[in-house]
Write a protein that holds these residues in place. Structure first.
Motif, PDB file in Angstrom:
ATOM      1  N   UNK A   1       6.943   2.758  -2.446  1.00 57.56           N
ATOM      2  CA  UNK A   1       6.068   2.252  -1.383  1.00 57.56           C
ATOM      3  C   UNK A   1       6.112   0.725  -1.399  1.00 57.56           C
ATOM      4  N   UNK A   2       5.738   0.091  -0.290  1.00 60.70           N
ATOM      5  CA  UNK A   2       5.723  -1.377  -0.264  1.00 60.70           C
ATOM      6  C   UNK A   2       4.732  -1.955  -1.268  1.00 60.70           C
TER       7      UNK A   2
ATOM      8  N   UNK B   1      -1.925  -4.159   4.858  1.00 61.21           N
ATOM      9  CA  UNK B   1      -1.652  -3.023   3.987  1.00 61.21           C
ATOM     10  C   UNK B   1      -1.931  -1.720   4.725  1.00 61.21           C
ATOM     11  N   UNK B   2      -2.998  -1.731   5.514  1.00 63.37           N
ATOM     12  CA  UNK B   2      -3.369  -0.535   6.255  1.00 63.37           C
ATOM     13  C   UNK B   2      -2.272  -0.136   7.239  1.00 63.37           C
ATOM     14  N   UNK B   3      -1.585  -1.136   7.743  1.00 62.68           N
ATOM     15  CA  UNK B   3      -0.528  -0.851   8.713  1.00 62.68           C
ATOM     16  C   UNK B   3       0.686  -0.175   8.094  1.00 62.68           C
ATOM     17  N   UNK B   4       0.922  -0.419   6.816  1.00 61.04           N
ATOM     18  CA  UNK B   4       2.138   0.131   6.218  1.00 61.04           C
ATOM     19  C   UNK B   4       1.841   1.187   5.155  1.00 61.04           C
TER      20      UNK B   4
ATOM     21  N   UNK C   1       1.339   4.439   2.964  1.00 60.76           N
ATOM     22  CA  UNK C   1       0.900   4.144   1.598  1.00 60.76           C
ATOM     23  C   UNK C   1       1.580   2.903   1.017  1.00 60.76           C
ATOM     24  N   UNK C   2       0.812   2.170   0.252  1.00 56.51           N
ATOM     25  CA  UNK C   2       1.356   0.970  -0.352  1.00 56.51           C
ATOM     26  C   UNK C   2       0.481   0.529  -1.522  1.00 56.51           C
ATOM     27  N   UNK C   3       0.946  -0.492  -2.202  1.00 61.79           N
ATOM     28  CA  UNK C   3       0.192  -1.022  -3.331  1.00 61.79           C
ATOM     29  C   UNK C   3      -0.175  -2.463  -3.064  1.00 61.79           C
ATOM     30  N   UNK C   4      -1.423  -2.786  -3.313  1.00 63.10           N
ATOM     31  CA  UNK C   4      -1.840  -4.184  -3.276  1.00 63.10           C
ATOM     32  C   UNK C   4      -2.043  -4.604  -4.715  1.00 63.10           C
ATOM     33  N   UNK C   5      -1.324  -5.612  -5.130  1.00 63.17           N
ATOM     34  CA  UNK C   5      -1.451  -6.054  -6.518  1.00 63.17           C
ATOM     35  C   UNK C   5      -2.063  -7.448  -6.547  1.00 63.17           C
TER      36      UNK C   5
END
Ligand code: ADP
Ligand code: MG
Ligand code: ZN
Length: 619
Positions: free
Chosen positions: A225-226, A254-257, A259-263
């Protein structure tokens, strides 16, 4: 970090330059367009122009009279707008009427005012936007003019990190906890169907260089995931409100792409507790940012598949609000690697490095107790560079050991020339340490002794390598450690009858161990099992802070001093009984500069061999 700051300043600089250029250009243009085409004439010239029939009409404003010239005029051109200043003149209207000149009252000065604003403010600003976007494109930065307020997260967004769990060695427990998160990101639906609540965030906690950032990337890589990554200090902008708007923006992206991870790395920079005991004075900006982060985390639907990972090495200063359920409710501890972990990390980093048959990672692992992943990665690289420098095609064990020393004590400092006398003192000092280590039964074996100065300040040192990984230290071992540390000073005193500053570090170390024994490990008779100190910043300095009354503190000092005195006496006693070995090994070390633990033991055994009746009397 510095680089990010630089980028921020670069952005601001660009805006400033653009605004400046725009103002100059617009003002030049304005002068060219307006001032140049206008020409002031004197009031009597104006009267004359009217009399000559050159004037078609006039517009009378509060300050100026604009004169519109007849197209047939010979002396004046209609292209120029002539004007004259208004004067107190009651005859003017009659005069103009007489010459058939139409006169108008200027509408109101407001239009001119608006026009002025347009010219001096709006136009330059618009221009600045244009210039800025051109400049940023040319200077290679993204963003656009509103980039100051907008999250720069886009720039840090990675479609795929390319890191997997296989790249992270030695933190199996942390990886285990993260596997679940990976699965959640893979198919959030599975969890949603069953009605399971998954964590929205997890906090990676541990000392610097243990692979927290790497782990976060690996989660993204494994889940494919991004990966949005930001550092806490990125949020803390100079303008109030910018940090909060960045957070908002980040979550929107983040919501647009998903599932993803915000670090969020170094989350302590924004997540510092709001408790005034820990933060001197308020910081509205940081607080707003933190509040925004909290509300975003509360707001998003975990079923979207957004996972927020944070990393910090100062968990104790975090605001408790961050750790509440539904926020960073998972805490994943990333410890310093143990022996097995260190060996694995070395292997991961040596994957693409050519090694010769002498390499034994277990031995290096033993010699690097306390080193973190970043150190070990660094060591492998140093070793490879060293091999290349020496014209070899593969890395040897010797290269690796040298790299260990470079990372631990710095590079050799060949240009520091010590005098003969100093070399002799350093040599005795180091052999003093080594002998005591060798003779005491609870000390770690000597691997190497050297008197080649190092860039990190040591004039010489003894490298000790334990026979096996230690997780606990007995009281006897700690005592042996103190005696060994004081061995250098003891040798100086015994041999030269004077002491030098060279033992400063040893004394510091010995004192710290003794103090910990008394205040934290319950190893003194005087205080028994009482805890007298707290550990602070456990993942950074690990410093202990006294937690007792003043009179107790004074008492502790006395006990510590007594322990050090006793250890020092013991060190002198051991060396006095081994003066022959001390002399012989020191002389050998002065000559060779570096000797191995094996050579050292050979000489020691030879001197101490009871069958030999030799006496070693060297100066
Ligand atoms: P932290 O974020 O905990 O300060 P990093 O993840 O930035 O540490 O680690 C820095 C570098 O050290 C990594 O890029 C990697 O090369 C190496 N490293 C650290 N820990 C490990 C590990 N457990 N396994 C493999 N490499 C590691
Ligand atoms: Mg990091
Ligand atoms: Zn020393």
């Amino acid at each position: 970090m510095d680089q990010k700051k630089n980028e921020k300043y670069k952005g601001l600089l660009k805006v400033a330059i653009a605004v400046l250029i725009a103002i100059v250009i617009v003002n030049l243009a304005r002068t060219a367009l307006t001032e140049k085409s206008r020409e002031e004439v004197s009031y009597d010239t104006f009267y004359k122009m009217v009399a000559d029939g050159d004037v078609e009409k006039v517009v009378v404003g509060p300050n100026e009279i604009e004169i519109y010239v007849n197209s047939g005029s010979k002396d004046y051109t209609p292209l120029i707008r002539y004007y004259t200043r208004v004067m107190e003149d009651q005859d003017r209207t009659a005069y103009l009427l007489r010459y058939n000149v139409k006169s108008y009252q200027a509408a109101t000065d407001n239009s001119g005012f608006i026009w002025d604003i347009l010219l001096t403010v709006v136009l330059p600003f618009g221009f600045a936007i244009l210039l800025f976007s051109i400049l940023s494109r040319r200077m290679g930065g993204g963003g656009g003019i509103m980039g100051v307020g907008k999250s720069t997260a886009k720039m840090y967004m990675q479609k795929t990190t390319g890191v997997t769990f296989a790249d992270v060695a030695g933190c199996d427990e942390a990886k285990e906890s993260l596997v679940e998160i990976v699965d959640f990101l893979h198919n959030p639906g599975k969890y949603r169907e069953i009605g399971a609540k998954l964590p929205k965030g997890a906090l990676l906690v541990g000392p610097p260089g243990t692979g927290k950032t790497l782990l976060a990337k690996a989660v993204a890589g494994e889940a494919d995931v991004p990966f949005f990554s930001l550092t806490g200090s990125d949020f803390v902008e100079m303008f109030v409100g910018v940090g909060a708007s960045r957070v908002r923006d980040l979550f929107k992206q983040a919501n647009n792409v998903a599932p993803c991870i915000i670090f969020i790395d170094e989350i302590d920079a924004i997540g510092k507790t709001r408790d005034s005991r820990f933060s001197a004075g308020g910081n509205d900006e940081r607080e707003q940012t933190l509040n925004q982060l909290l509300s975003e985390m509360d707001g998003f639907d975990p079923a979207r598949g957004i996972m927020v990972l944070g990393a910090t090495n100062r968990p104790e200063i975090l605001d408790p609000a961050l750790l509440r359920p539904g926020r960073f409710d998972r805490r994943i501890v990333v410890e310093k690697p143990d022996l097995k972990g260190r060996v694995e990390i070395l292997k991961v980093h040596a994957k693409d490095v050519k090694l010769d048959s002498s390499v034994d990672f277990d031995e290096i692992g033993l010699a690097t107790s306390g080193a973190v992943g970043a150190d070990l990665a660094n060591m492998v690289n140093e070793a490879a560079i060293n091999a290349v420098k020496n014209g070899r095609k593969a890395v040897s064990q010797k290269d690796l050991f040298e790299a260990v020393e470079v990372v631990l004590v710095g590079k050799e400092k060949k240009d520091r020339i010590l005098s003969q006398e100093e070399r002799k003192i350093v040599s005795y000092h180091e052999v003093g340490h080594a002998l005591i280590a060798a003779i005491q039964k609870n000390a770690e074996p000597v691997q190497k002794i050297t008197i080649v100065p190092r860039t990190m300040g040591a004039l010489g040192y003894v490298m000790q390598v334990p026979e096996e990984e230690k997780y606990l230290n007995s009281k006897e071992e700690l005592e042996a450690m103190i005696v060994t540390a004081l061995g250098g000073r003891a040798a100086e005193e015994l041999v030269f009858h004077s002491v030098t500053t060279g033992a400063a570090n040893d004394i510091e170390k010995a004192t710290a161990v003794a103090r910990d024994m008394v205040t934290r490990f319950g190893m003194s008779e005087e205080f028994g099992l009482m805890a007298l100190a707290r550990q602070q910043d456990m993942y950074l300095t690990g410093r202990a802070v006294l937690d007792c009354g003043e009179s107790t503190a004074a008492e502790i000092d006395k006990v510590v001093a007594k322990m050090l005195d006793k250890a020092y006496a013991q060190a002198k006693e051991i060396l006095s009984g081994n003066l022959a070995a001390l002399d012989k090994i020191s002389a050998y070390l002065i000559e060779k500069e570096t000797i191995s633990g094996k050579e050292f033991m050979e000489i020691l055994n030879e001197v101490n061999d009871p069958r030999k009746e030799e006496t070693h009397e060297e100066a």
